[in-house]
Design an enzyme around this catalytic site. Sequence first.
Site, PDB file in Angstrom:
ATOM      1  N   LYS A 180      -0.992  11.026   2.078  1.00 55.14           N
ATOM      2  CA  LYS A 180      -2.362  11.360   2.499  1.00 55.14           C
ATOM      3  C   LYS A 180      -2.567  12.884   2.509  1.00 55.14           C
ATOM      4  O   LYS A 180      -1.619  13.631   2.310  1.00 55.14           O
ATOM      5  CB  LYS A 180      -2.639  10.742   3.869  1.00 55.14           C
ATOM      6  CG  LYS A 180      -2.429   9.219   3.914  1.00 55.14           C
ATOM      7  CD  LYS A 180      -3.397   8.450   3.020  1.00 55.14           C
ATOM      8  CE  LYS A 180      -2.979   7.016   2.772  1.00 55.14           C
ATOM      9  NZ  LYS A 180      -3.260   6.067   3.819  1.00 55.14           N
TER      10      LYS A 180
HETATM   11  C1  PLP Z   1      -3.292   4.750   4.336  1.00 57.52           C
HETATM   12  C2  PLP Z   1      -4.493   3.984   4.685  1.00 57.52           C
HETATM   13  C3  PLP Z   1      -4.599   3.260   5.883  1.00 57.52           C
HETATM   14  C4  PLP Z   1      -3.458   3.067   6.831  1.00 57.52           C
HETATM   15  O1  PLP Z   1      -2.866   4.236   7.264  1.00 57.52           O
HETATM   16  P1  PLP Z   1      -1.368   4.182   7.826  1.00 57.52           P
HETATM   17  O2  PLP Z   1      -1.172   5.556   8.390  1.00 57.52           O
HETATM   18  O3  PLP Z   1      -0.475   3.894   6.666  1.00 57.52           O
HETATM   19  O4  PLP Z   1      -1.310   3.128   8.864  1.00 57.52           O
HETATM   20  C5  PLP Z   1      -5.801   2.637   6.170  1.00 57.52           C
HETATM   21  N1  PLP Z   1      -6.845   2.691   5.323  1.00 57.52           N
HETATM   22  C6  PLP Z   1      -6.767   3.362   4.155  1.00 57.52           C
HETATM   23  C7  PLP Z   1      -7.972   3.382   3.271  1.00 57.52           C
HETATM   24  C8  PLP Z   1      -5.591   3.998   3.788  1.00 57.52           C
HETATM   25  O5  PLP Z   1      -5.512   4.628   2.611  1.00 57.52           O
END
Ligand code: PLP
Length: 379
Positions: A180
């Site tokens: 991310k």
């Molecule tokens: C990565 C992601 C999540 C979940 O995040 P985590 O930190 O892995 O729990 C939820 N929604 C979207 C669109 C994502 O890309």
Amino acid sequence: MIPYGRQNIDDEDIAAVVRVLKSDWLTTGPKIGEFETAVADYVGTSDAVAVNSGTAALHAMMAALQIGTNDEVIVPAMTFAATANCVVFQGATPIFADVDPATLLICPESVASLVTAKTRAIIAVDYAGQPCNYDRLRQIADLHNVPLLTDGCHSLGARYKHQSSGNLAAMTAFSFHPVKPITTGEGGMITTNDVALASEMRRFRNHGIVTDARRRQETGTWFYEMQSLGFNYRISDIQCALGIQQLKKLDTWIERRHQIAVQYDEAFGDDDGIEPLARLAESRHAWHLYVVRLKHQSRDSVFRRLRTAGIGVNVHYIPVHLHPFYRQHFQTGPGLCPNAESAYEQILSLPVYPGMTNEQVNFVTGQLKQSAISSGRAA
Ligand SMILES: *Cc1c(COP(=O)(O)O)cnc(C)c1O
């Protein structure tokens, strides 16, 4: 292997983490508030609540709104499963809205058509890092008096008409997973201007208990009270120290992601078979993903060829309503969201991350154009 996304960690980041490891507080210490304030200041909200994943952030938003049995929450079909799962955690029903075929962002008209008396929230997903059509989504949410929320797991650093992602909806959930925009290893955050919701979420991340360990030690008291049911969704000071460092570099990283996107755009400009997703002129894209649609070739064979060439292409996403869990428990299936379903057959996410070199980008564009040709036209 060139991955589709990758974290960027430097010596300052490591030093910041080591300082916490040598300090008195490994978790729920001073770094939590410091990281929360830094993110709130960055996006322009009054409050931010740090938790241990993006999924926990989504769940906390649902709990703060007291979403429960018999409630419906509208989510886009084209997203990671967690966007819908957080609704199910609370015993409510996710209602899948279709996406705009050009951008793969939630389609406001689809949302409008799905609002019922049971609708308790709308979750917009800033897919790939591009903010949704917030003007239109807010109109719909306001008309029906339903809170508009954002799953901003792709879009920290993005802007819509000069407002930052994180400050475009009543609450926004972010993720700090390594792929991310910034990372804490695992981690998440909710940003909001609603002080009451923020304090609900602070309680929710700590078992529903009202005082944290640090405050108990400071005040020298043993007393605490569990006022509602919560979880252990706490993030550690170790992680927040990393997050504070990472945030300082976010804008530079988005700039680099943007350059990579421009390089891709230029390479595919003369190729009618490789179609990048559309962008909205009023937005600053965070470029979490660079997604193309393969118009003539078989996506699966292009995917295999690129993987063989050492390029970690990916597919974001299998529409959530097509997963067996949702088919079985919510009677969803093919035909429910045709735009998401037909996009799913064609999409490919290309590598994009701040540390990617121009040579790597050129290698990807060359390989993709070549595989697209040799994969021939899909039947
Ligand atoms: C990565 C992601 C999540 C979940 O995040 P985590 O930190 O892995 O729990 C939820 N929604 C979207 C669109 C994502 O890309």
